[in-house]
Write an enzyme that holds these catalytic residues in place. Structure first.
Site, mmCIF file in Angstrom:
data_model
loop_
_atom_site.group_PDB
_atom_site.id
_atom_site.type_symbol
_atom_site.label_atom_id
_atom_site.label_comp_id
_atom_site.label_asym_id
_atom_site.label_seq_id
_atom_site.Cartn_x
_atom_site.Cartn_y
_atom_site.Cartn_z
ATOM 1 N N LEU A 123 0.858 -1.186 0.000
ATOM 2 C CA LEU A 123 0.000 0.000 0.000
ATOM 3 C C LEU A 123 0.893 1.234 0.000
ATOM 4 O O LEU A 123 1.870 1.295 0.743
ATOM 5 C CB LEU A 123 -0.888 0.037 1.248
ATOM 6 C CG LEU A 123 -2.187 -0.767 1.254
ATOM 7 C CD1 LEU A 123 -2.905 -0.584 2.584
ATOM 8 C CD2 LEU A 123 -3.100 -0.350 0.114
ATOM 9 N N ASP A 124 0.560 2.229 -0.815
ATOM 10 C CA ASP A 124 1.302 3.489 -0.788
ATOM 11 C C ASP A 124 1.214 4.096 0.609
ATOM 12 O O ASP A 124 0.223 3.892 1.318
ATOM 13 C CB ASP A 124 0.712 4.474 -1.802
ATOM 14 C CG ASP A 124 1.019 4.085 -3.243
ATOM 15 O OD1 ASP A 124 1.956 3.290 -3.453
ATOM 16 O OD2 ASP A 124 0.314 4.558 -4.151
#
Length: 292
Positions: A37-38
């Protein structure tokens, strides 16, 4: 300690940060995550512990669901709210919601994406964001992804010369929702970016059941390990087969078995317990990973 954790990742934390902190909390190094996930994205981050780390690749293969917001009117260097503005196209009149929905529908199914410069995709041994931070633009390889579902979930609202609306996406691994937002803007004739994003489902885990790092730490301190889910949920979309005692014995010894199946990979169970991941070889199936 073995199992899968449904972690609620907070904004500002990388997936690697989450793994590092969990290693300290759980007192074990054998931990991995099932889909990056960013840092600015919140939501479900599947975590594999112990034997479950062998399931990571299958956890990553399962479809993911996201909810977020798209803003039409300007684009950024990072394709999300954290970047610098690079183009502006003021929204001067109300948009036809039917045309917006048609543009959204045109981006479902198999599509081609070009990864954003601010991403961890590697080109010539370096991550794209390393080139971006150095002010270098490089040719990026196209990738095929699948958008299973893409829908607008709110009316279009207006803020000065900007238009915004929320959305929901179900997609395959490797999909950049930031890029999907920009591509939608291009179809509508506007510069666009993704203002925020939450992953609500991954590897069969749901956001409403996810636990924050602090909650997991409290449970560990209290001697409660009920946050560890069994390995079985990590099989994702693999077809499940239930073996006879004789077949299970053959699999334990690493031998090929014959099954009336056509899928390339199978999740093989003995009773209700995951025994192995099987891989098709000709007309037979070979144990690829054995868990017990």
């Amino acid at each position: 300690m073995n199992g899968i954790i449904n972690l609620k990742k907070e904004a500002g934390m990388t997936s690697h940060d989450a793994v590092f902190k969990l290693r300290k909390i759980l007192g074990t190094k054998k931990i991995g995550h099932g889909g990056t996930l960013d840092p600015d994205v919140v939501g479900v981050l599947p975590i594999a512990v112990g034997k479950a780390t062998r399931m990571v690749e299958f956890m990553q293969d399962e479809g993911k669901i996201y909810e977020g917001e798209i803003i039409l009117g300007y684009s950024t260097t990072t394709e999300d709210a954290s970047g610098e503005v690079v183009a502006e196209t003021p929204v001067l009149s109300s948009l036809d919601e039917k045309l917006v929905d048609e543009a959204i529908a045109s981006l479902t199914g198999p599509i081609t994406q070009i990864p954003p410069m601010y991403s961890a995709v590697k080109v010539n041994g370096r991550k794209l964001y390393e080139y971006a931070r150095a002010g270098q633009e490089v040719e990026r390889p196209e990738r095929q992804v699948i958008i299973y579902q893409f829908e607008r979930t709110s009316p279009i609202s207006y803020d000065g010369q900007l238009a915004r609306f929320t959305f929901r996406v179900k997609c395959s691994k490797g999909t950049y929702i930031r890029t999907l937002s920009v591509d939608l803007g291009e179809k509508l004739g506007y510069a666009a970016h993704m203002s925020h994003l939450t992953r609500t489902s991954a590897a069969g885990l749901q956001l409403e059941d996810a636990l924050a790092l602090e909650e997991i730490a409290e449970k560990v301190e209290a001697g409660q390990l009920d946050f560890l889910h069994p390995l079985e949920i990590g099989t994702g979309d693999l077809v499940k087969v239930f073996l006879t005692p004789e077949e299970a014995t053959e699999v334990r010894f690493g031998r090929f078995i014959e099954l009336d199946q056509t899928d390339k990979e199978l999740a093989a169970f003995e009773d209700d317990k995951l025994l192995a991941i099987l891989e098709k070889r000709g007309n037979l199936y070979k144990p690829r990973k054995v868990f017990s």
